[in-house]
Design an enzyme around this catalytic site. Structure first.
Site, short mmCIF file in Angstrom:
data_model
loop_
_atom_site.label_atom_id
_atom_site.label_comp_id
_atom_site.label_asym_id
_atom_site.label_seq_id
_atom_site.Cartn_x
_atom_site.Cartn_y
_atom_site.Cartn_z
N ASN A 55 0.79 -1.23 0.00
CA ASN A 55 0.00 0.00 0.00
C ASN A 55 0.82 1.28 0.00
O ASN A 55 0.33 2.33 0.35
CB ASN A 55 -0.97 0.02 1.18
N CYS A 56 2.10 1.19 -0.36
CA CYS A 56 2.94 2.39 -0.46
C CYS A 56 2.95 2.86 -1.91
O CYS A 56 3.22 2.07 -2.81
CB CYS A 56 4.38 2.10 -0.04
N LEU A 57 2.68 4.12 -2.12
CA LEU A 57 2.69 4.63 -3.50
C LEU A 57 4.12 4.84 -3.97
O LEU A 57 5.03 4.99 -3.20
CB LEU A 57 1.90 5.94 -3.59
#
Lengths: 93, 116, 103
Positions: free
Chosen positions: C101-103
């Protein structure tokens, strides 16, 4: 002040086991909002005996179920928000 | 605002349960109280000693063991579903609380959501 | 250097060695200290145990706090060690998959 105890949002077809679970839990004072394939409940002629029934207009129209019979209120997307705000709890089936 | 995430699908074969887990972890990341409830075939997530090497997927048993670290409040399992799938305390992963998944339980949460 | 994806993450976590870590860190102008290694080793054991990288930065901080205490499990400390998005930078150096979930 909440108008409904629990708002049940059902997007599963009447054949899906979760639809049966949802209807079994629906009580007086609750609201049922039918969306996506959940609106097929209207054509299956199995409207619940308790609770207030709503159905999402675009999903009703998409399935050719316009002007459904029985005690059901057809609502727009925007109404979904106010419905959830009127309920004490929300269950998304 | 407390949320109950329900998982009623078995772990391997679809992604819906993993999405549910992701949802629960995301709530925990923002310190929103979240619990997981496993019902129906979903209780098979909680079986001890899953070996997924042969299907080239990550083990949900191991993924789930991170839940307390991330701040998930409780891992609940429906008692009757566990019986149906032959799961008792010795065959369940640690940290699972057996409950009866009924209306009274759901009333304790502001929001209940399934994934998939 | 083992095979890596377009974002510099190892394709195979097994291919990781301490030398690989030092090389990847150098690309980010990070010289690995004992404090870095502590977090890297924590992440590798977390991955071994849970078969996942902490999915987001917030959960990375939470997991470090849970294991190593508040002195290390806070975003300022981790940001100083692993600039940018700490979870992403640290996982890359530790040879683990990119946090989902890290951009």
């Amino acid at each position: 002040m909440s108008s409904f105890d629990t708002l049940h949002i059902l997007n599963k077809s009447p054949e899906h086991p979760r639809a049966a679970q949802c209807l079994a839990l629906l009580s007086k004072g609750d609201a049922l909002l039918l969306t996506e394939n959940g609106v097929l409940l209207l054509s299956a002629g199995r409207l619940p005996a308790v609770g207030k029934v709503f159905a999402l207009s675009p999903d009703v129209s998409a399935r050719g179920l316009g002007n459904p019979v029985g005690d059901v209120t057809v609502v727009e997307f925007g109404d979904m928000v106010s419905l959830s705000l009127q309920a004490q709890r929300v269950i998304s089936w | 605002m407390s949320t109950l995430i329900m998982i009623d699908q078995p772990p391997y074969g679809s992604w819906s349960g993993r999405e549910a887990l992701d949802m629960a972890f995301s709530l925990a990341a923002f310190d929103q109280p979240a619990s997981l409830l496993f019902t129906g075939a979903g209780v098979t997530w909680l079986k001890r000693a899953q070996d997924t090497a042969g299907i080239a997927q990550k083990s949900v048993e191991r993924n789930l063991s991170a839940a307390p670290i991330f701040g998930i409040e409780a891992i609940l399992a429906d008692r009757s579903a566990c019986q149906k799938y032959g799961l008792d305390e010795s065959s369940l992963i640690t940290g699972v609380t057996l409950v009866d998944a009924n209306g009274a339980l759901l009333e304790q949460y502001d929001h209940t959501a399934f994934a998939g | 250097m083992p095979e890596r994806n377009s974002e510099g993450f190892l394709e195979d976590a097994q291919a990781w060695t301490e030398n690989v870590a030092t090389t990847i860190a150098a690309e980010d102008n990070i010289q690995l200290s004992e404090n870095h290694w502590e977090i890297i080793m924590f992440l590798r054991s977390f991955y071994k145990e849970h078969e996942m990288s902490p999915p987001s930065n917030r959960l990375f901080v939470k997991a470090v706090k849970e294991t190593l205490g508040e002195d290390k499990g806070n975003s300022i400390y981790l940001m100083q060690l692993f600039p940018g998005t700490p979870a992403k930078t640290a996982c890359r150096i530790a040879g683990l998959p990119r946090p989902t979930n890290c951009l």
